[in-house]
Design a protein around this motif. Structure first.
Motif, PDB file in Angstrom:
ATOM      1  N   TYR A 156      19.950   1.311 -21.227  1.00 45.08           N
ATOM      2  CA  TYR A 156      18.980   0.368 -20.655  1.00 45.08           C
ATOM      3  C   TYR A 156      18.654  -0.766 -21.626  1.00 45.08           C
ATOM      4  CZ  TYR A 156      14.377  -1.309 -19.110  1.00 45.08           C
ATOM      5  OH  TYR A 156      13.324  -2.091 -18.739  1.00 45.08           O
ATOM      6  N   ALA A 157      18.485  -0.450 -22.888  1.00 48.33           N
ATOM      7  CA  ALA A 157      17.995  -1.433 -23.864  1.00 48.33           C
ATOM      8  C   ALA A 157      18.845  -2.705 -23.924  1.00 48.33           C
ATOM      9  CB  ALA A 157      17.870  -0.783 -25.239  1.00 48.33           C
ATOM     10  N   PRO A 158      20.177  -2.625 -24.093  1.00 44.65           N
ATOM     11  CA  PRO A 158      20.935  -3.878 -24.167  1.00 44.65           C
ATOM     12  C   PRO A 158      20.935  -4.665 -22.859  1.00 44.65           C
ATOM     13  CG  PRO A 158      22.422  -1.974 -24.132  1.00 44.65           C
ATOM     14  CD  PRO A 158      21.036  -1.444 -24.319  1.00 44.65           C
ATOM     15  N   VAL A 159      20.873  -3.958 -21.718  1.00 48.06           N
ATOM     16  CA  VAL A 159      20.817  -4.660 -20.439  1.00 48.06           C
ATOM     17  C   VAL A 159      19.482  -5.393 -20.311  1.00 48.06           C
ATOM     18  CG1 VAL A 159      20.883  -4.403 -17.929  1.00 48.06           C
ATOM     19  CG2 VAL A 159      22.368  -3.002 -19.362  1.00 48.06           C
ATOM     20  N   ALA A 160      18.389  -4.718 -20.712  1.00 49.67           N
ATOM     21  CA  ALA A 160      17.074  -5.360 -20.662  1.00 49.67           C
ATOM     22  C   ALA A 160      17.030  -6.573 -21.578  1.00 49.67           C
ATOM     23  CB  ALA A 160      15.991  -4.349 -21.043  1.00 49.67           C
ATOM     24  N   GLU A 161      17.640  -6.462 -22.755  1.00 47.99           N
ATOM     25  CA  GLU A 161      17.673  -7.593 -23.686  1.00 47.99           C
ATOM     26  C   GLU A 161      18.473  -8.754 -23.108  1.00 47.99           C
ATOM     27  OE1 GLU A 161      19.206  -6.068 -27.318  1.00 47.99           O
ATOM     28  OE2 GLU A 161      17.496  -4.745 -27.692  1.00 47.99           O
ATOM     29  N   ALA A 162      19.607  -8.446 -22.490  1.00 49.72           N
ATOM     30  CA  ALA A 162      20.424  -9.502 -21.885  1.00 49.72           C
ATOM     31  C   ALA A 162      19.675 -10.161 -20.734  1.00 49.72           C
ATOM     32  CB  ALA A 162      21.747  -8.923 -21.396  1.00 49.72           C
ATOM     33  N   LEU A 163      18.951  -9.348 -19.971  1.00 51.02           N
ATOM     34  CA  LEU A 163      18.176  -9.867 -18.854  1.00 51.02           C
ATOM     35  C   LEU A 163      17.065 -10.789 -19.358  1.00 51.02           C
ATOM     36  CD1 LEU A 163      18.236  -9.560 -15.795  1.00 51.02           C
ATOM     37  CD2 LEU A 163      16.764  -7.552 -16.022  1.00 51.02           C
ATOM     38  N   THR A 164      16.410 -10.379 -20.422  1.00 51.66           N
ATOM     39  CA  THR A 164      15.354 -11.213 -21.014  1.00 51.66           C
ATOM     40  C   THR A 164      15.920 -12.544 -21.484  1.00 51.66           C
ATOM     41  OG1 THR A 164      14.034  -9.299 -21.705  1.00 51.66           O
ATOM     42  CG2 THR A 164      13.689 -11.351 -22.907  1.00 51.66           C
ATOM     43  N   ALA A 165      17.060 -12.506 -22.156  1.00 53.27           N
ATOM     44  CA  ALA A 165      17.674 -13.740 -22.653  1.00 53.27           C
ATOM     45  C   ALA A 165      18.050 -14.671 -21.505  1.00 53.27           C
ATOM     46  CB  ALA A 165      18.904 -13.394 -23.479  1.00 53.27           C
ATOM     47  N   LEU A 166      18.572 -14.104 -20.424  1.00 50.55           N
ATOM     48  CA  LEU A 166      18.971 -14.912 -19.276  1.00 50.55           C
ATOM     49  C   LEU A 166      17.756 -15.553 -18.622  1.00 50.55           C
ATOM     50  CD1 LEU A 166      21.570 -15.682 -17.834  1.00 50.55           C
ATOM     51  CD2 LEU A 166      21.285 -13.676 -16.361  1.00 50.55           C
ATOM     52  N   ARG A 167      16.685 -14.782 -18.493  1.00 54.84           N
ATOM     53  CA  ARG A 167      15.471 -15.322 -17.890  1.00 54.84           C
ATOM     54  C   ARG A 167      14.843 -16.398 -18.770  1.00 54.84           C
ATOM     55  NH1 ARG A 167      13.391  -9.256 -16.274  1.00 54.84           N
ATOM     56  NH2 ARG A 167      14.390  -9.145 -14.203  1.00 54.84           N
ATOM     57  N   ALA A 168      14.799 -16.140 -20.074  1.00 57.37           N
ATOM     58  CA  ALA A 168      14.216 -17.118 -20.992  1.00 57.37           C
ATOM     59  C   ALA A 168      15.000 -18.429 -20.965  1.00 57.37           C
ATOM     60  CB  ALA A 168      14.184 -16.543 -22.407  1.00 57.37           C
ATOM     61  N   SER A 169      16.311 -18.323 -20.799  1.00 57.35           N
ATOM     62  CA  SER A 169      17.147 -19.519 -20.726  1.00 57.35           C
ATOM     63  C   SER A 169      16.950 -20.251 -19.405  1.00 57.35           C
ATOM     64  CB  SER A 169      18.619 -19.126 -20.893  1.00 57.35           C
ATOM     65  OG  SER A 169      19.469 -20.219 -20.638  1.00 57.35           O
ATOM     66  N   ALA A 170      16.761 -19.501 -18.321  1.00 57.02           N
ATOM     67  CA  ALA A 170      16.650 -20.110 -16.994  1.00 57.02           C
ATOM     68  C   ALA A 170      15.274 -20.703 -16.742  1.00 57.02           C
ATOM     69  CB  ALA A 170      16.968 -19.077 -15.917  1.00 57.02           C
ATOM     70  N   ALA A 171      14.221 -20.166 -17.369  1.00 57.09           N
ATOM     71  CA  ALA A 171      12.854 -20.606 -17.085  1.00 57.09           C
ATOM     72  C   ALA A 171      12.662 -22.107 -17.293  1.00 57.09           C
ATOM     73  CB  ALA A 171      11.861 -19.800 -17.913  1.00 57.09           C
ATOM     74  N   PRO A 172      13.033 -22.698 -18.451  1.00 58.75           N
ATOM     75  CA  PRO A 172      12.846 -24.151 -18.607  1.00 58.75           C
ATOM     76  C   PRO A 172      13.717 -24.958 -17.652  1.00 58.75           C
ATOM     77  CG  PRO A 172      14.041 -23.234 -20.489  1.00 58.75           C
ATOM     78  CD  PRO A 172      13.525 -22.078 -19.710  1.00 58.75           C
ATOM     79  N   ARG A 173      14.891 -24.456 -17.304  1.00 54.79           N
ATOM     80  CA  ARG A 173      15.736 -25.177 -16.350  1.00 54.79           C
ATOM     81  C   ARG A 173      15.096 -25.179 -14.967  1.00 54.79           C
ATOM     82  NH1 ARG A 173      20.179 -22.921 -15.134  1.00 54.79           N
ATOM     83  NH2 ARG A 173      20.117 -20.957 -16.295  1.00 54.79           N
ATOM     84  N   LEU A 174      14.485 -24.042 -14.589  1.00 59.64           N
ATOM     85  CA  LEU A 174      13.801 -23.992 -13.299  1.00 59.64           C
ATOM     86  C   LEU A 174      12.601 -24.933 -13.303  1.00 59.64           C
ATOM     87  CD1 LEU A 174      13.426 -22.832 -10.493  1.00 59.64           C
ATOM     88  CD2 LEU A 174      12.191 -20.892 -11.501  1.00 59.64           C
ATOM     89  N   GLU A 175      11.854 -24.984 -14.401  1.00 64.42           N
ATOM     90  CA  GLU A 175      10.721 -25.909 -14.505  1.00 64.42           C
ATOM     91  C   GLU A 175      11.192 -27.350 -14.341  1.00 64.42           C
ATOM     92  OE1 GLU A 175       9.022 -25.086 -18.279  1.00 64.42           O
ATOM     93  OE2 GLU A 175       7.965 -23.268 -17.624  1.00 64.42           O
ATOM     94  N   GLU A 176      12.305 -27.696 -14.986  1.00 65.14           N
ATOM     95  CA  GLU A 176      12.839 -29.057 -14.897  1.00 65.14           C
ATOM     96  C   GLU A 176      13.252 -29.384 -13.467  1.00 65.14           C
ATOM     97  OE1 GLU A 176      16.590 -31.634 -16.742  1.00 65.14           O
ATOM     98  OE2 GLU A 176      16.053 -29.673 -17.576  1.00 65.14           O
ATOM     99  N   ARG A 177      13.954 -28.449 -12.821  1.00 66.04           N
ATOM    100  CA  ARG A 177      14.396 -28.676 -11.447  1.00 66.04           C
ATOM    101  C   ARG A 177      13.197 -28.819 -10.510  1.00 66.04           C
ATOM    102  NH1 ARG A 177      19.143 -26.578  -9.650  1.00 66.04           N
ATOM    103  NH2 ARG A 177      18.413 -27.322  -7.619  1.00 66.04           N
ATOM    104  N   MET A 178      12.181 -27.963 -10.704  1.00 64.88           N
ATOM    105  CA  MET A 178      11.010 -28.013  -9.837  1.00 64.88           C
ATOM    106  C   MET A 178      10.246 -29.313 -10.027  1.00 64.88           C
ATOM    107  SD  MET A 178      10.842 -25.454  -7.797  1.00 64.88           S
ATOM    108  CE  MET A 178       9.114 -25.513  -7.319  1.00 64.88           C
ATOM    109  N   ALA A 179      10.138 -29.806 -11.282  1.00 65.51           N
ATOM    110  CA  ALA A 179       9.450 -31.074 -11.531  1.00 65.51           C
ATOM    111  C   ALA A 179      10.130 -32.201 -10.760  1.00 65.51           C
ATOM    112  CB  ALA A 179       9.425 -31.371 -13.025  1.00 65.51           C
ATOM    113  N   GLU A 180      11.444 -32.166 -10.735  1.00 66.14           N
ATOM    114  CA  GLU A 180      12.189 -33.192 -10.011  1.00 66.14           C
ATOM    115  C   GLU A 180      12.013 -33.057  -8.510  1.00 66.14           C
ATOM    116  OE1 GLU A 180      16.851 -34.479  -9.268  1.00 66.14           O
ATOM    117  OE2 GLU A 180      16.304 -33.238 -10.998  1.00 66.14           O
ATOM    118  N   GLU A 181      12.106 -31.828  -7.994  1.00 66.12           N
ATOM    119  CA  GLU A 181      12.074 -31.621  -6.555  1.00 66.12           C
ATOM    120  C   GLU A 181      10.679 -31.775  -5.969  1.00 66.12           C
ATOM    121  OE1 GLU A 181      14.623 -31.244  -4.587  1.00 66.12           O
ATOM    122  OE2 GLU A 181      16.072 -31.277  -6.223  1.00 66.12           O
ATOM    123  N   LEU A 182       9.637 -31.422  -6.722  1.00 66.06           N
ATOM    124  CA  LEU A 182       8.280 -31.511  -6.185  1.00 66.06           C
ATOM    125  C   LEU A 182       7.881 -32.949  -5.894  1.00 66.06           C
ATOM    126  CD1 LEU A 182       6.400 -28.828  -8.342  1.00 66.06           C
ATOM    127  CD2 LEU A 182       6.933 -28.707  -5.901  1.00 66.06           C
TER     128      LEU A 182
END
Length: 640
Positions: free
Chosen positions: A360-386
């Motif tokens: 579980y541990a390495p999968v959870a770490e990979a999931l955290t890294a993916l989410r942390a990377s995607a969060a600012p991109r989602l914020e940027e996309r939402m700022a544009e679309e809103l």
């Protein structure tokens, strides 16, 4: 997908039934006609709070019924849930849900004509329909929905499912181990009891048939004197006494021999007599030694009686005969051996827990890294679309909180912490959970100078609808593909999604609704002709008075009828023909739909400046038709 809706005696609706279809279903009509009442009825149907106020005046009960066709991804989940609450349902069947609210306030809910609770219906609702509108914030307000949307945007669904499988293995092994450890005292007590019972049976040392033998001996010992007298008397009569039977029989034999010498036909009788002589001699011999070797003392009688009492007690205790007692002893010995083997089972479970935790541990770490990377991109996309849905001053943030991992030597969280992992409370947060180690929450502020807060605290119904519409549009590429087997609600309902907007912004909302409708059914209440023009199926809601009672009816419009409805929405009372011409033009010149992927690629190319080329958005390439559409939207803004 919602295929059919029937509403009876609900608010101002006496009876209203209509079919719905795949794609974009739009409800329009005059203000106050009852469009939002239809949305309220849908909310009630899918588990909303019921009160007697919804029952039409003078009626006994309000009834809302809906027929749902499930997507393949949701069939298994729905079937498992319905089976859990005792409802038989085949995935090939449609799902019929009916809710009745009595005038006294009592509510009844039926799924395929079988009664269920409101709690059960609420658990089913996320797989059928999501509703966004005035006060309906329960889905988007839940952090679990935020996590799913971020994972969809980040293409992390498959990774999250891997984390869920690893977590399930870890938890199952942990619970088994915890149960084993908590039952250790009980195990010791059980082992002591088993040992006592085995020793008790061994001490009794029963032998199959022993009780029958002792019962016979007891009878003999209790009547020993009389038995000895009888045996001696019989022996004397047969052999010892004067004129005994055997001596007299010898006399009879001699005389019969003499008779046979006279008449040979009687020789067979001599054989019979010889047999009787042998038999009687055997009886006499058997009784001659009777009593030899048998202890006729009272002490032996007491010993036999005590032994019989002990055997009867142990037979009664275990409910078995003496042969069964031997089988009970063997079974008890096996149980004791199994309890002794639990130490080995404990070591196996420890290994399983550690293996699952390390998976579980390495999968959870990979999931955290993916989410942390995607969060600012989602914020940027939402700022544009809103900006395109009249929320250009809004701020949207993604909060990702990650729990600290447990040390390798501490793989067993407390039971309370483990239980929190499955709750949906916004405060629940633990490293061990089916969705990884992260808690995701969307924060929002619609006004300049206001800090971002939880959605449910700061977003109005209209803002929430537009926000969800934008989120769905941004994230739909991953979610709609179905590649990850993620079940989602087949129907999205938006009420007042266009509140406070118009012109090009309304057209942008219409585009997004149309884009969403390409992958799932959308039902939307709108006041904007720029939105209504995109409908795949257009319904008008009309309120009228009959027999001094207010009624609401719904009619699906034909293509020619849509021109009149759009003209009414445009508001051209002073120039009806111009309004109708504009409405006709709007329907005949629908803007091309922008592929979400193409637009994202254009943004990415523009940001990175690939090959030194200037990024050109697909919108700028549409030519005269698009410019005409924008000019027309501007004209509508002025008219409004």
């Amino acid at each position: 997908m919602l295929k059919f809706l029937n509403i009876t005696n609900f608010a101002v609706i006496q009876r209203l039934s209509f079919d719905l279809h795949a794609g974009l279903n739009l409800l329009t009509g005059e203000t106050g006609a009852g469009k939002s009442i239809i949305v309220d009825a849908l909310g009630l149907l899918l588990g909303g709070r019921s009160t007697s106020n919804v029952v039409r005046t003078g009626e006994r009960a309000a009834i809302v019924e809906g027929l749902f066709e499930l997507e393949r991804e949701a069939e298994g989940l729905v079937s498992a849930f319905l089976s859990e609450i005792g409802i038989n349902w085949e995935p090939s069947e449609d799902l019929w849900i009916r809710r009745e609210v009595q005038s006294g306030g009592r509510s009844r809910i039926f799924i395929n004509d079988q009664s269920v609770t409101a709690a059960s219906l609420k658990r089913l609702q996320p797989l059928l329909l999501e509703l966004y509108g005035q006060g309906e914030q329960h889905t988007l307000a839940a952090p679990r929905a935020h996590l799913e949307l971020l994972d969809s945007f980040a293409a992390a669904v498959e990774l999250r499912q891997r984390a869920g499988r690893a977590y399930a293995r870890w938890r199952n092994a942990s619970e088994a181990l915890r149960s084993l450890e908590q039952d250790e005292a009980a195990r010791e007590r059980a082992s002591d009891m088993l040992r006592f019972q085995i020793e008790e049976i061994e001490k009794a040392a029963p032998r199959a048939g022993e009780d029958e033998e002792l019962a016979a001996e007891k009878s003999l010992l209790a009547h020993a004197e009389r038995a000895f007298e009888l045996s001696a008397g019989i022996y004397g009569e047969l052999y010892e006494s004067d004129g005994s039977i055997l001596s007299r029989l010898a006399t009879v034999r001699r005389r019969l021999q003499d008779l046979c010498s006279i008449d040979a036909r009687l020789a067979s009788l001599l054989e019979v007599l010889d047999g009787a002589d042998v038999s009687l001699t055997d009886v006499a011999e058997g009784l001659r030694g009777y009593g030899v070797g048998v202890d006729f003392s009272p002490a032996r009688l007491s010993e036999v009686e005590n032994r019989l009492v002990e055997l009867e007690r142990i037979k009664r205790k275990y409910g078995r005969d003496l042969q069964g007692l031997l089988e009970v002893k063997e079974d008890l010995s096996k149980q004791l051996q199994q309890l002794g083997n639990l130490d080995e089972r404990e070591r196996e479970l420890l290994d399983e827990v550690e293996a699952a935790a390390l998976e579980y541990a390495p999968v959870a770490e990979a999931l955290t890294a993916l989410r942390a990377s995607a969060a600012p991109r989602l914020e940027e996309r939402m700022a544009e679309e809103l900006r395109h849905v009249a929320l250009e001053r809004a701020r949207f943030q993604v909060s990702v909180e990650t729990a600290l991992p447990h040390r390798r030597e501490n793989l067993f969280p407390t039971q309370a912490e483990d239980a929190r992992a499955d709750t949906e409370s916004a405060q629940a947060h633990t490293y061990w959970s089916p969705t990884g180690a992260d808690r995701v929450e969307f924060l929002f502020s619609a006004n300049v100078g206001e800090e971002v807060r939880t959605l449910s605290r700061v977003a109005s119904g209209g803002e929430l609808s537009r926000l969800m519409l934008t989120l769905r549009t941004v994230c739909r590429g991953e979610r709609s593909s179905g590649a990850h087997g993620e079940a989602r609600a087949a129907t999205l309902v938006f009420d007042e999604v266009d509140a406070g907007i118009g012109g090009r912004t309304a057209e942008a909302v219409g585009r997004r609704l149309k884009g969403l409708a390409a992958t799932q059914q959308v039902l939307c209440v709108t006041h904007q002709p720029q939105v209504a023009r995109f409908a795949d199926h257009h319904y008008v809601v009309v309120k009228r008075v009959e027999n001094e009672r207010t009624l609401t009816v719904v009619q699906e419009l034909r293509e020619d009828e849509r021109v009149g409805e759009l003209a009414r929405m445009i508001g051209g009372a002073e120039d009806v023909e111009t309004a109708r011409a504009t409405a006709r033009w709007m329907l005949e010149n629908l803007p091309e739909q922008e592929p979400e992927g193409a637009r994202a690629q254009a943004r990415e190319a523009g940001r990175r400046g690939k090959s030194g080329a200037k990024a050109v958005s697909p919108r700028a390439q549409k030519g005269k038709g698009s410019r005409l559409a924008r000019d027309n939207s501007a004209t509508l803004d002025k008219r409004k």
